[in-house]
Scaffold this motif. Structure first.
Motif, PDB file in Angstrom:
ATOM      1  N   GLY A 137      -4.779  11.448  -5.272  1.00 24.74           N
ATOM      2  CA  GLY A 137      -6.130  11.370  -5.820  1.00 24.74           C
ATOM      3  C   GLY A 137      -7.052  10.482  -5.002  1.00 24.74           C
ATOM      4  O   GLY A 137      -7.962   9.845  -5.533  1.00 24.74           O
ATOM      5  N   ILE A 138      -6.802  10.428  -3.703  1.00 21.88           N
ATOM      6  CA  ILE A 138      -7.641   9.603  -2.807  1.00 21.88           C
ATOM      7  C   ILE A 138      -8.493  10.555  -1.964  1.00 21.88           C
ATOM      8  O   ILE A 138      -8.006  11.603  -1.515  1.00 21.88           O
ATOM      9  N   ASP A 139      -9.746  10.176  -1.741  1.00 22.79           N
ATOM     10  CA  ASP A 139     -10.631  10.994  -0.894  1.00 22.79           C
ATOM     11  C   ASP A 139     -10.001  11.197   0.481  1.00 22.79           C
ATOM     12  O   ASP A 139      -9.191  10.381   0.926  1.00 22.79           O
ATOM     13  N   LEU A 140     -10.467  12.210   1.173  1.00 24.09           N
ATOM     14  CA  LEU A 140      -9.978  12.428   2.533  1.00 24.09           C
ATOM     15  C   LEU A 140     -10.847  11.661   3.522  1.00 24.09           C
ATOM     16  O   LEU A 140     -12.031  11.423   3.253  1.00 24.09           O
ATOM     17  N   PRO A 141     -10.275  11.309   4.669  1.00 22.27           N
ATOM     18  CA  PRO A 141     -11.112  10.690   5.712  1.00 22.27           C
ATOM     19  C   PRO A 141     -12.101  11.732   6.239  1.00 22.27           C
ATOM     20  O   PRO A 141     -11.985  12.918   5.936  1.00 22.27           O
ATOM     21  N   TYR A 151     -15.736   2.445   3.646  1.00 22.70           N
ATOM     22  CA  TYR A 151     -15.377   2.974   4.965  1.00 22.70           C
ATOM     23  C   TYR A 151     -14.578   4.273   4.955  1.00 22.70           C
ATOM     24  O   TYR A 151     -14.627   5.040   5.915  1.00 22.70           O
ATOM     25  N   TRP A 152     -13.758   4.475   3.928  1.00 19.76           N
ATOM     26  CA  TRP A 152     -12.765   5.545   4.032  1.00 19.76           C
ATOM     27  C   TRP A 152     -13.365   6.935   4.244  1.00 19.76           C
ATOM     28  O   TRP A 152     -12.902   7.690   5.117  1.00 19.76           O
ATOM     29  N   PRO A 153     -14.420   7.318   3.499  1.00 20.19           N
ATOM     30  CA  PRO A 153     -14.950   8.674   3.710  1.00 20.19           C
ATOM     31  C   PRO A 153     -15.550   8.860   5.104  1.00 20.19           C
ATOM     32  O   PRO A 153     -15.780   9.989   5.528  1.00 20.19           O
ATOM     33  N   HIS A 154     -15.767   7.764   5.819  1.00 19.39           N
ATOM     34  CA  HIS A 154     -16.388   7.839   7.154  1.00 19.39           C
ATOM     35  C   HIS A 154     -15.372   7.519   8.249  1.00 19.39           C
ATOM     36  O   HIS A 154     -15.741   7.054   9.329  1.00 19.39           O
ATOM     37  N   CYS A 155     -14.105   7.749   7.943  1.00 23.35           N
ATOM     38  CA  CYS A 155     -13.047   7.392   8.892  1.00 23.35           C
ATOM     39  C   CYS A 155     -12.739   8.548   9.830  1.00 23.35           C
ATOM     40  O   CYS A 155     -12.585   9.688   9.400  1.00 23.35           O
ATOM     41  N   VAL A 156     -12.635   8.234  11.117  1.00 19.84           N
ATOM     42  CA  VAL A 156     -12.166   9.214  12.103  1.00 19.84           C
ATOM     43  C   VAL A 156     -10.867   8.683  12.712  1.00 19.84           C
ATOM     44  O   VAL A 156     -10.817   7.555  13.205  1.00 19.84           O
ATOM     45  N   HIS A 157      -9.818   9.503  12.621  1.00 16.28           N
ATOM     46  CA  HIS A 157      -8.538   9.150  13.238  1.00 16.28           C
ATOM     47  C   HIS A 157      -8.529   9.700  14.665  1.00 16.28           C
ATOM     48  O   HIS A 157      -8.553  10.930  14.849  1.00 16.28           O
ATOM     49  N   ASN A 158      -8.492   8.814  15.642  1.00 14.04           N
ATOM     50  CA  ASN A 158      -8.376   9.239  17.041  1.00 14.04           C
ATOM     51  C   ASN A 158      -6.898   9.232  17.400  1.00 14.04           C
ATOM     52  O   ASN A 158      -6.280   8.161  17.470  1.00 14.04           O
ATOM     53  N   ILE A 159      -6.349  10.416  17.600  1.00  9.61           N
ATOM     54  CA  ILE A 159      -4.889  10.544  17.803  1.00  9.61           C
ATOM     55  C   ILE A 159      -4.619  11.554  18.911  1.00  9.61           C
ATOM     56  O   ILE A 159      -5.485  12.349  19.259  1.00  9.61           O
ATOM     57  N   GLY A 208      -5.438  -1.163   5.892  1.00  5.88           N
ATOM     58  CA  GLY A 208      -6.417  -1.962   6.626  1.00  5.88           C
ATOM     59  C   GLY A 208      -7.738  -2.113   5.876  1.00  5.88           C
ATOM     60  O   GLY A 208      -8.552  -2.961   6.224  1.00  5.88           O
ATOM     61  N   LEU A 209      -7.954  -1.276   4.877  1.00  3.81           N
ATOM     62  CA  LEU A 209      -9.172  -1.396   4.058  1.00  3.81           C
ATOM     63  C   LEU A 209      -8.873  -2.089   2.727  1.00  3.81           C
ATOM     64  O   LEU A 209      -9.709  -2.118   1.831  1.00  3.81           O
ATOM     65  N   GLY A 210      -7.647  -2.597   2.588  1.00  3.22           N
ATOM     66  CA  GLY A 210      -7.322  -3.335   1.369  1.00  3.22           C
ATOM     67  C   GLY A 210      -6.812  -2.468   0.223  1.00  3.22           C
ATOM     68  O   GLY A 210      -6.696  -2.951  -0.904  1.00  3.22           O
ATOM     69  N   TYR A 211      -6.476  -1.192   0.501  1.00  3.64           N
ATOM     70  CA  TYR A 211      -5.906  -0.343  -0.545  1.00  3.64           C
ATOM     71  C   TYR A 211      -4.608  -0.960  -1.035  1.00  3.64           C
ATOM     72  O   TYR A 211      -3.845  -1.417  -0.211  1.00  3.64           O
ATOM     73  N   PRO A 212      -4.291  -1.008  -2.320  1.00  4.45           N
ATOM     74  CA  PRO A 212      -5.065  -0.469  -3.434  1.00  4.45           C
ATOM     75  C   PRO A 212      -5.947  -1.526  -4.116  1.00  4.45           C
ATOM     76  O   PRO A 212      -6.583  -1.199  -5.109  1.00  4.45           O
ATOM     77  N   ASP A 213      -5.971  -2.751  -3.554  1.00  4.08           N
ATOM     78  CA  ASP A 213      -6.621  -3.849  -4.290  1.00  4.08           C
ATOM     79  C   ASP A 213      -8.109  -3.998  -4.022  1.00  4.08           C
ATOM     80  O   ASP A 213      -8.775  -4.788  -4.683  1.00  4.08           O
ATOM     81  N   ASN A 214      -8.616  -3.304  -3.006  1.00  3.19           N
ATOM     82  CA  ASN A 214     -10.024  -3.510  -2.638  1.00  3.19           C
ATOM     83  C   ASN A 214     -10.782  -2.178  -2.638  1.00  3.19           C
ATOM     84  O   ASN A 214     -11.171  -1.666  -1.582  1.00  3.19           O
ATOM     85  N   PRO A 215     -10.993  -1.610  -3.831  1.00  2.35           N
ATOM     86  CA  PRO A 215     -11.627  -0.284  -3.887  1.00  2.35           C
ATOM     87  C   PRO A 215     -13.017  -0.254  -3.264  1.00  2.35           C
ATOM     88  O   PRO A 215     -13.435   0.784  -2.736  1.00  2.35           O
ATOM     89  N   ALA A 271       0.835  -1.210   0.000  1.00  2.00           N
ATOM     90  CA  ALA A 271       0.000   0.000   0.000  1.00  2.00           C
ATOM     91  C   ALA A 271       0.870   1.261   0.000  1.00  2.00           C
ATOM     92  O   ALA A 271       0.589   2.220  -0.726  1.00  2.00           O
ATOM     93  N   ALA A 272       1.937   1.262   0.815  1.00  2.00           N
ATOM     94  CA  ALA A 272       2.817   2.446   0.862  1.00  2.00           C
ATOM     95  C   ALA A 272       3.484   2.660  -0.499  1.00  2.00           C
ATOM     96  O   ALA A 272       3.637   3.797  -0.957  1.00  2.00           O
ATOM     97  N   THR A 273       3.849   1.561  -1.145  1.00  2.38           N
ATOM     98  CA  THR A 273       4.474   1.660  -2.467  1.00  2.38           C
ATOM     99  C   THR A 273       3.472   2.227  -3.478  1.00  2.38           C
ATOM    100  O   THR A 273       3.811   3.103  -4.290  1.00  2.38           O
ATOM    101  N   ALA A 274       2.229   1.764  -3.405  1.00  2.00           N
ATOM    102  CA  ALA A 274       1.201   2.268  -4.328  1.00  2.00           C
ATOM    103  C   ALA A 274       0.941   3.756  -4.093  1.00  2.00           C
ATOM    104  O   ALA A 274       0.819   4.540  -5.040  1.00  2.00           O
ATOM    105  N   LEU A 275       0.881   4.140  -2.818  1.00  2.17           N
ATOM    106  CA  LEU A 275       0.642   5.551  -2.500  1.00  2.17           C
ATOM    107  C   LEU A 275       1.801   6.408  -3.015  1.00  2.17           C
ATOM    108  O   LEU A 275       1.606   7.476  -3.606  1.00  2.17           O
ATOM    109  N   TRP A 276       3.011   5.922  -2.796  1.00  4.54           N
ATOM    110  CA  TRP A 276       4.207   6.642  -3.250  1.00  4.54           C
ATOM    111  C   TRP A 276       4.154   6.856  -4.770  1.00  4.54           C
ATOM    112  O   TRP A 276       4.365   7.965  -5.263  1.00  4.54           O
TER     113      TRP A 276
END
Ligand code: ME8
Length: 517
Positions: free
Chosen positions: A286-290, A258-266, A245-252, A109-114
Motif C-alpha cells: 500500500g505504498i505509492d510507487l516511485p 520525496y518518494w513520488p518524485h524518486c528516480v532509481h538510476n540502475i 533513507g526517507l525514514g520509512y515507516p516512522d517519517n511519513p 524498514a524491511a521488517t515493516a514492509l514485510w
C-alpha cells in the motif's frame, strides 16, 4: 521536453546499492557519477534534491565472499563498504546518505514492509525448488536458462546456477501481472529508456511465478518476522533501502515529500528487480510507487565486458590518482550516451579531456585570465566598447544553456555537455577572432571589453559545467572571485563586475599524459 519530475517539486535520486563483495569497479563509479551529476544539475536549478547511494551487504554472495577470504562476514562487509565510500569521496559524489543494508533502520524498514505485505495476504510459506544464481542473487525459471557449450546450465546473464530446494516464504507475484501491465500502459515513463520498458513488458506478459522471499540455508540477512530460521531474500531488504533513507515507516512526511518524485538510476542487468518485483512489493504494502527507473548501460573496457577472470577490470581510484576526479567524471558523462553501453580506456580519457578541458575551456580561461593579470593589474576590466560580437557570444551561451536544461530534463547527460561545450568552443573562437593581444596596441578600450567578455564567458561556462566537473569549475570560479552563493544557475544572470580584483591565475586543467601501466 518538460523537466521530469518538474523543477517545482522535490526530487529524489538513488543509485543501486553495490555488493561490496569485491572492490568497486568503473561501472559502480559510472552509476555514482551520473546520479551525482543529475542531482547537482537539479540543485543548481534550485530544486529540492535528495540523493542516496550505499552498499548491499546481505545475501549468499557476500557470505561466500567473506568465507573465501576467511573473514567474518560483518567485518568483511564493513571493510569493503569503506572502499565504496572512499570511491564516492574520491569522485566528489555529494550524497545525502550513504546507506548500508545492515544499518539498524534498514532492518526496521524491511521488517515493516514485510509485515505490510503479509497483512495484505501476499506472503505464504511453501517450498522452493529451482535454480538460483549466486552471482545475480536471482531465481530463474527453467525456461529462462541457456546451455553453455560445456553443457552446463547458465542464467540468461551467463552466470552459474545451482539447484536449490528449501522451505521458503513466497510472494504472490502471480497476482500482480495485470496490475504491472496496467502500470506500464498508464505510465510509459516508469521505465526508461523505452527499449528497457519493452523488455520488462515482454517478461511480465510471459507470466509471473510467485517469488521465493526467504532463505533458510544461511543466516546473513534480515530475520523474517515471526519465522525462526528464515532470513529475507537479499533483494527484499536491498530494495527497501530506498525507503529507509526517507525514514520509512516512522517519517511519513519525508516519504510523502520525496518518494513520488524518486528516480532509481540502475544498470540494465537489474531492471527486472526494480520494474517488476519492487512495484509489486510496494503495491502490496500500500505504498505509492516511485516516479520511475532509469536503466543505464554498461561500461566496457575497450569494447570488452570487464571480468576478474579476464583481468581487465578498471579500478576507478587508479584513474582518479592518474588523471583526477573531474577527468574521470567528464569522460564518462560526455563520452557515454546515457542509457547506452559505452567504452572506457585511459587513452580515450586522455584524448577527450585534453580536447575539451585543457585545450578548450582551460585554454580560454588561461589565456584570458593571464592577460587580465598582466594588462589590467589583475582586476576585471570595464566593458566600455561593446559590439555585436560580444552580444552574439552571450546569445550563443544562453542558447546552449537552454539546450542543456532541456537535455537534462530528459536525462540526456552527454547531449547536455555537448551543448555546453558548443558554447565553450564559441567562446574560444570569439577570443581568437577578437585577438585582444593585438587590440591592446590599437584600441585599449576594445581590448578591455574583449577581456571582460571572455572572463564573463568563463564565469558562465564554469557555472554551466559545475555539476559535471565540480572541482575544476569551483577552481575557475575561485579565480574569478565568484562567491560561494553565486554559483548556481540563477547566478548566470548576475554578470561579473568590472573592478573585481582577481587572485593570481593558475592553470586549472593540466594537459593529461597517458600513464603507462
Ligand atoms: O546489482 N557498467 O549490485 P552490483 C555500468 N546489489 N554499470 C554497472 C557495471 C558496468 N560494467 N557493472 C555493474 C547489485 N553495474 C545489487 C543492486 S539495488 C537495490 C541492489 C551496475 O554491485 C549494476 O547494473 O552488482 C548496478 O546498477 C550497480 O552497478 C551495482 O551492481
Amino acid at each position: 521536453m518538460n523537466t521530469d519530475p518538474a523543477v517545482g517539486t522535490p526530487f529524489y535520486i538513488t543509485t543501486a546499492i553495490s555488493y561490496p563483495n569485491a572492490a568497486p569497479h568503473i561501472g559502480h563509479a559510472y552509476e555514482a557519477i551520473t546520479s551525482d551529476a543529475i542531482a547537482r544539475f537539479r540543485k543548481a536549478q534550485g530544486q529540492d534534491v535528495r540523493f542516496q547511494t550505499g552498499t548491499d551487504e546481505h545475501g549468499l554472495k557476500m557470505a561466500k565472499a567473506a568465507r573465501d577470504h576467511d573473514r567474518d562476514v560483518a567485518d568483511y562487509a564493513r571493510e569493503m563498504t569503506a572502499e565504496f565510500k572512499a570511491m564516492c569521496d574520491g569522485l566528489d559524489i555529494g550524497y545525502d546518505r550513504f546507506i548500508r543494508t545492515t544499518d539498524a533502520d534498514n532492518y526496521a524498514a524491511a521488517t515493516a514492509l514485510w509485515k505490510a505485505m503479509a497483512d495484505n495476504g501476499d506472503l505464504y510459506l511453501g517450498r522452493y525448488e529451482g535454480w538460483y544464481s549466486l552471482r545475480d542473487e536471482a531465481f530463474y525459471d527453467e525456461s529462462e536458462l541457456v546451455t553453455a557449450q560445456t553443457g552446463e546450465k547458465l542464467s540468461p546473464q551467463g552466470t552459474a546456477v545451482e539447484w536449490t530446494a528449501e522451505e521458503s516464504w513466497f510472494f504472490r507475484l502471480s497476482n500482480y501481472q495485470q496490475k504491472l501491465l496496467d502500470l506500464y500502459d498508464s505510465r510509459p515513463d516508469f521505465v526508461r529508456p523505452a527499449g528497457r520498458l519493452n523488455e520488462v513488458r515482454r517478461f511480465v506478459e510471459g507470466g509471473l511465478n510467485d517469488l521465493s522471499m526467504s532463505r533458510t540455508s544461511f543466516d546473513w540477512g534480515v530475520p523474517v518476522p515471526g519465522s525462526d530460521g528464515h532470513v529475507m531474500y537479499v533483494w527484499v531488504d536491498a530494495l527497501t533501502n530506498y525507503l529507509t533513507g526517507l525514514g520509512y515507516p516512522d517519517n511519513p512526511d519525508m516519504v510523502a515529500r520525496y518518494w513520488p518524485h524518486c528516480v532509481h538510476n540502475i544498470g540494465k542487468d537489474i531492471v527486472r528487480f526494480h520494474a517488476v518485483y519492487w512495484p509489486a512489493f510496494l503495491m502490496s504494502a500500500g505504498i505509492d510507487l516511485p516516479h520511475g527507473i532509469f536503466g543505464h548501460g554498461f561500461i566496457l573496457h575497450r569494447g570488452e565486458k570487464m571480468s576478474k577472470s579476464s583481468g581487465n577490470v578498471i579500478d576507478p581510484m587508479t584513474l582518479v590518482e592518474r588523471y583526477g576526479s573531474d577527468a574521470v567524471r567528464y569522460f564518462l558523462l560526455r563520452e557515454v550516451g546515457f542509457g547506452n553501453d559505452g567504452s572506457a580506456s585511459e587513452e580515450a580519457i586522455v584524448a577527450r579531456c585534453n580536447a575539451d578541458l585543457a585545450n578548450n575551456l582551460g585554454n580560454l580561461a588561461q589565456r584570458s585570465l593571464s592577460m587580465i593579470a598582466k594588462n589590467c593589474d589583475g582586476a576585471i576590466p570595464a566593458a566600455t566598447s561593446p559590439d555585436a560580437a560580444d552580444a552574439a557570444l552571450f546569445a550563443t551561451i544562453n542558447r546552449c544553456y537552454g539546450e542543456a536544461v532541456e537535455k537534462m530534463a530528459g536525462f540526456a547527460i552527454n547531449q547536455a555537455l555537448e551543448a555546453i561545450w558548443e558554447a565553450a568552443s564559441a567562446a574560444n573562437q570569439y577570443f581568437a577572432d577578437q585577438a585582444p593581444w593585438a587590440l591592446r596596441k590599437t584600441d585599449a578600450a576594445r581590448a578591455d571589453t574583449v577581456l571582460y567578455t571572455a572572463a564573463e564567458a568563463v564565469r558562465r561556462l564554469a557555472i554551466m559545467a559545475r555539476w559535471a566537473i565540480p572541482r575544476s569549475a569551483d577552481a575557475l570560479l575561485d579565480q574569478l572571485a565568484v562567491g560561494a552563493g553565486d554559483r548556481d544557475f540563477a547566478a548566470l544572470d548576475r554578470p561579473i563586475e568590472s573592478g573585481t580584483q582577481l587572485p593570481a591565475p593558475n592553470g586549472v586543467f593540466p594537459r593529461l599524459q597517458l600513464v603507462e601501466a
